[in-house]
Design a protein around this motif. Structure first.
Motif, PDB file in Angstrom:
ATOM      1  N   ARG A 160       0.831  -1.203   0.000  1.00  0.00           N
ATOM      2  CA  ARG A 160       0.000   0.000   0.000  1.00  0.00           C
ATOM      3  C   ARG A 160       0.872   1.262   0.000  1.00  0.00           C
ATOM      4  O   ARG A 160       2.013   1.264   0.475  1.00  0.00           O
ATOM      5  CB  ARG A 160      -0.929   0.011   1.206  1.00  0.00           C
ATOM      6  N   LEU A 161       0.315   2.322  -0.519  1.00  0.00           N
ATOM      7  CA  LEU A 161       1.019   3.595  -0.581  1.00  0.00           C
ATOM      8  C   LEU A 161       0.890   4.323   0.752  1.00  0.00           C
ATOM      9  O   LEU A 161      -0.116   4.220   1.443  1.00  0.00           O
ATOM     10  CB  LEU A 161       0.442   4.462  -1.701  1.00  0.00           C
ATOM     11  N   ARG A 162       1.938   5.084   1.081  1.00  0.00           N
ATOM     12  CA  ARG A 162       1.963   5.833   2.331  1.00  0.00           C
ATOM     13  C   ARG A 162       2.250   7.305   2.051  1.00  0.00           C
ATOM     14  O   ARG A 162       2.942   7.654   1.093  1.00  0.00           O
ATOM     15  CB  ARG A 162       3.059   5.280   3.267  1.00  0.00           C
ATOM     16  N   PHE A 163       1.725   8.153   2.909  1.00  0.00           N
ATOM     17  CA  PHE A 163       1.930   9.597   2.795  1.00  0.00           C
ATOM     18  C   PHE A 163       2.617  10.099   4.052  1.00  0.00           C
ATOM     19  O   PHE A 163       2.293   9.677   5.163  1.00  0.00           O
ATOM     20  CB  PHE A 163       0.582  10.306   2.629  1.00  0.00           C
ATOM     21  N   ALA A 164       3.560  11.015   3.888  1.00  0.00           N
ATOM     22  CA  ALA A 164       4.250  11.597   5.040  1.00  0.00           C
ATOM     23  C   ALA A 164       4.492  13.079   4.801  1.00  0.00           C
ATOM     24  O   ALA A 164       4.799  13.506   3.688  1.00  0.00           O
ATOM     25  CB  ALA A 164       5.584  10.898   5.291  1.00  0.00           C
ATOM     26  N   GLY A 165       4.347  13.865   5.849  1.00  0.00           N
ATOM     27  CA  GLY A 165       4.855  15.224   5.869  1.00  0.00           C
ATOM     28  C   GLY A 165       6.160  15.182   6.633  1.00  0.00           C
ATOM     29  O   GLY A 165       6.268  14.452   7.615  1.00  0.00           O
ATOM     30  N   PHE A 166       7.155  15.942   6.186  1.00  0.00           N
ATOM     31  CA  PHE A 166       8.425  15.871   6.907  1.00  0.00           C
ATOM     32  C   PHE A 166       8.854  17.223   7.479  1.00  0.00           C
ATOM     33  O   PHE A 166       9.924  17.336   8.071  1.00  0.00           O
ATOM     34  CB  PHE A 166       9.531  15.274   6.026  1.00  0.00           C
ATOM     35  N   ASP A 167       8.007  18.225   7.347  1.00  0.00           N
ATOM     36  CA  ASP A 167       8.293  19.517   7.974  1.00  0.00           C
ATOM     37  C   ASP A 167       7.850  19.455   9.437  1.00  0.00           C
ATOM     38  O   ASP A 167       7.033  18.617   9.821  1.00  0.00           O
ATOM     39  CB  ASP A 167       7.525  20.625   7.238  1.00  0.00           C
ATOM     40  N   GLY A 168       8.385  20.353  10.251  1.00  0.00           N
ATOM     41  CA  GLY A 168       7.900  20.463  11.614  1.00  0.00           C
ATOM     42  C   GLY A 168       6.603  21.257  11.654  1.00  0.00           C
ATOM     43  O   GLY A 168       6.194  21.871  10.655  1.00  0.00           O
ATOM     44  N   PRO A 169       5.919  21.286  12.801  1.00  0.00           N
ATOM     45  CA  PRO A 169       4.709  22.112  12.954  1.00  0.00           C
ATOM     46  C   PRO A 169       5.093  23.580  13.122  1.00  0.00           C
ATOM     47  O   PRO A 169       5.004  24.152  14.202  1.00  0.00           O
ATOM     48  CB  PRO A 169       4.049  21.534  14.213  1.00  0.00           C
ATOM     49  N   LEU A 170       5.559  24.182  12.027  1.00  0.00           N
ATOM     50  CA  LEU A 170       6.108  25.534  12.058  1.00  0.00           C
ATOM     51  C   LEU A 170       5.417  26.411  11.021  1.00  0.00           C
ATOM     52  O   LEU A 170       5.103  25.954   9.934  1.00  0.00           O
ATOM     53  CB  LEU A 170       7.611  25.508  11.761  1.00  0.00           C
ATOM     54  N   GLU A 171       5.204  27.675  11.375  1.00  0.00           N
ATOM     55  CA  GLU A 171       4.662  28.664  10.457  1.00  0.00           C
ATOM     56  C   GLU A 171       5.553  29.902  10.519  1.00  0.00           C
ATOM     57  O   GLU A 171       6.373  30.054  11.434  1.00  0.00           O
ATOM     58  CB  GLU A 171       3.224  29.035  10.845  1.00  0.00           C
ATOM     59  N   ILE A 172       5.378  30.808   9.570  1.00  0.00           N
ATOM     60  CA  ILE A 172       6.199  32.016   9.567  1.00  0.00           C
ATOM     61  C   ILE A 172       5.947  32.856  10.817  1.00  0.00           C
ATOM     62  O   ILE A 172       6.817  33.613  11.261  1.00  0.00           O
ATOM     63  CB  ILE A 172       5.950  32.836   8.285  1.00  0.00           C
ATOM     64  N   THR A 173       4.769  32.713  11.403  1.00  0.00           N
ATOM     65  CA  THR A 173       4.445  33.483  12.604  1.00  0.00           C
ATOM     66  C   THR A 173       4.931  32.814  13.879  1.00  0.00           C
ATOM     67  O   THR A 173       4.728  33.354  14.969  1.00  0.00           O
ATOM     68  CB  THR A 173       2.926  33.683  12.706  1.00  0.00           C
ATOM     69  N   GLY A 174       5.575  31.667  13.781  1.00  0.00           N
ATOM     70  CA  GLY A 174       6.079  31.019  14.975  1.00  0.00           C
ATOM     71  C   GLY A 174       6.010  29.517  14.884  1.00  0.00           C
ATOM     72  O   GLY A 174       6.021  28.941  13.793  1.00  0.00           O
ATOM     73  N   ALA A 175       5.936  28.885  16.025  1.00  0.00           N
ATOM     74  CA  ALA A 175       5.932  27.427  16.097  1.00  0.00           C
ATOM     75  C   ALA A 175       4.765  26.965  16.953  1.00  0.00           C
ATOM     76  O   ALA A 175       4.291  27.683  17.838  1.00  0.00           O
ATOM     77  CB  ALA A 175       7.242  26.922  16.698  1.00  0.00           C
ATOM     78  N   ALA A 176       4.312  25.748  16.701  1.00  0.00           N
ATOM     79  CA  ALA A 176       3.206  25.186  17.470  1.00  0.00           C
ATOM     80  C   ALA A 176       3.634  24.919  18.910  1.00  0.00           C
ATOM     81  O   ALA A 176       4.813  24.822  19.230  1.00  0.00           O
ATOM     82  CB  ALA A 176       2.736  23.891  16.823  1.00  0.00           C
TER      83      ALA A 176
END
Length: 419
Positions: free
Chosen positions: A125-141
């Motif tokens: 089966r196919l898998r999906f991944a995000g590899f960025d952190g929970p980060l935005e230009i306005t800061g971090a989660a």
């Protein structure tokens, strides 16, 4: 010269990419010089389908929040939720609004449904991944979600006496989440809680929880699915990475921004190494996050340099990491017109192909000691190719003209770095 350059180009196909490489890489990284253009997302989707069908690739990893992407992975593997819900909640930075990402998720789910119907093993089966952190230009989660998820996983499976704290302790130390997500902290270190006594205590507890997860691996794999253990490791990487990021958000030294952009790519690299451990994957992100040479940019008029995720991963994986950059001719709706003829993009723009795969090292050899001029973009959102590093990649995709995306909102750019 033009004939020689033409001889370095091929059709943009998975088989042609593989012929440029010494062996099938565990991570094949496809970069892009700008974000949010469906022409580039469509090319990525087409290449991924070929890699799946012809080369046995089963995972795609994109530049999106690694925790939110679990929503997408659940959908493509088991059908959890609806496509609209997944696009809204499973992507960061507004990526779910783009038709190319909708089509990717829809196709992956359809592929897995067919695989299940045909009785193929789960490993197919196919898998999906995000590899960025929970980060935005306005800061971090806030690190709350990741650290409490790790604590909950361990609390349900190991002796309570081994836990370094109770979940109530974590809740008390975190306090209100808006203390962590205050957008003013990105510009004013004094507004960050990252170096408070509570944050310092949380960093120690996060380290202890990750160490416990590692020490209990044989037991944990015996009492729960490996998939759950891998997610717990993701939560651990994310929690420690976010706490480290918040710590340096509170730093007022001149190196503050360089540390932050470097930490972001370090988090990316750790996630990519975890993806690589699962099997061959296509990686898609901005060129600056995937290239082997040091990445640079200017922030507030000052130069900032850092080692990208690709550089870090390449140092670990060697030939099992491959990088194919993307360069563009025009993005006229962004004010990027035809490239000057003495640039790499200009030389390729003069060829008849609408898009092509370029043997970058061979092209560099054909050009010889005469280095093409560096292109200058009139639009900040497009980063032209650096001709000095033409031969540092394993290949290059050139797209002659990128047309406007109709009916799409522009992406929100994120954390303090390009891409």
């Amino acid at each position: 010269m033009a004939t020689d350059i033409r001889d370095t180009t091929h059709a943009v196909e998975a088989a042609a990419v593989m012929r440029l490489l010494p062996a099938r890489p565990r991570l094949l990284a496809l970069g892009e010089p700008t974000h949010g253009e469906d022409a580039l997302l469509g090319l990525r989707n087409e290449l991924f389908r070929q890699l799946v069908e012809q080369e046995g690739y089963r995972t795609i990893a994109i530049e999106s929040d690694c925790v939110r992407s679990l929503v997408v992975d659940d959908y493509v593997t088991s059908g959890t939720g609806t496509l609209d819900e997944v696009l809204e909640h499973g992507f960061s930075h507004g990526w779910g609004a783009f038709a190319g990402n909708r089509e990717l998720v829809r196709w992956m789910r359809s592929y897995n449904v067919r695989a299940e119907r045909d009785g193929r093993p789960a490993s197919d089966r196919l898998r999906f991944a995000g590899f960025d952190g929970p980060l935005e230009i306005t800061g971090a989660a806030s690190p709350r979600q990741a650290l409490t998820a790790l604590h909950g996983y361990l609390a349900a499976r190991v002796d309570a006496d081994l836990l370094p704290c109770a979940d109530q302790t974590l809740d008390r130390l975190f306090g209100a989440d808006d203390r962590w997500t205050d957008p003013a902290a990105m510009r004013d270190p004094a507004r960050s809680v990252g170096q408070s006594a509570e944050a310092g205590r949380l960093r120690l507890l996060a380290d202890d929880l990750v160490a416990l997860l590692d020490a209990q691996t044989p037991h944990l794999l015996a009492v729960s699915p490996r998939e759950d253990w891998e997610r717990a490791r993701l939560y651990g990487r994310t929690a420690t990475g976010l706490l480290r990021y918040h710590y340096w958000m509170a730093d007022a030294s001149p190196a503050r921004m360089a540390r932050l952009v470097g930490l972001r790519d370090q988090m990316m690299a750790h996630n990519l190494l975890a993806v690589a451990a699962r099997g061959p994957a296509l990686v898609h992100a901005h060129n600056s996050h995937l290239q082997r040479e040091k990445s640079t940019m200017r922030m507030g008029g000052m130069p900032v340099a850092w080692w990208s995720a690709g550089a870090l991963v390449s140092a670990r994986l060697g030939e099992e990491y491959a990088f194919v950059a993307t360069a563009l001719g025009t993005i006229r709706h962004r004010g990027v017109d035809a490239p000057p003829p003495d640039t790499v993009e200009g030389l390729l723009y003069a060829l008849p192909r609408d898009r092509c795969l370029v043997d970058a090292r061979r092209l560099a050899a054909v050009l010889g000691d005469t280095l093409p001029a560096a292109r200058v973009s009139p639009w900040f959102g497009y980063a032209p190719l650096d001709p000095a590093h033409l031969a540092d990649g394993d290949g290059m995709v050139f797209v002659k003209d990128v047309l406007r995306n109709w009916g799409q909102r522009p992406p929100r750019h994120r954390s303090p770095t390009v891409g």
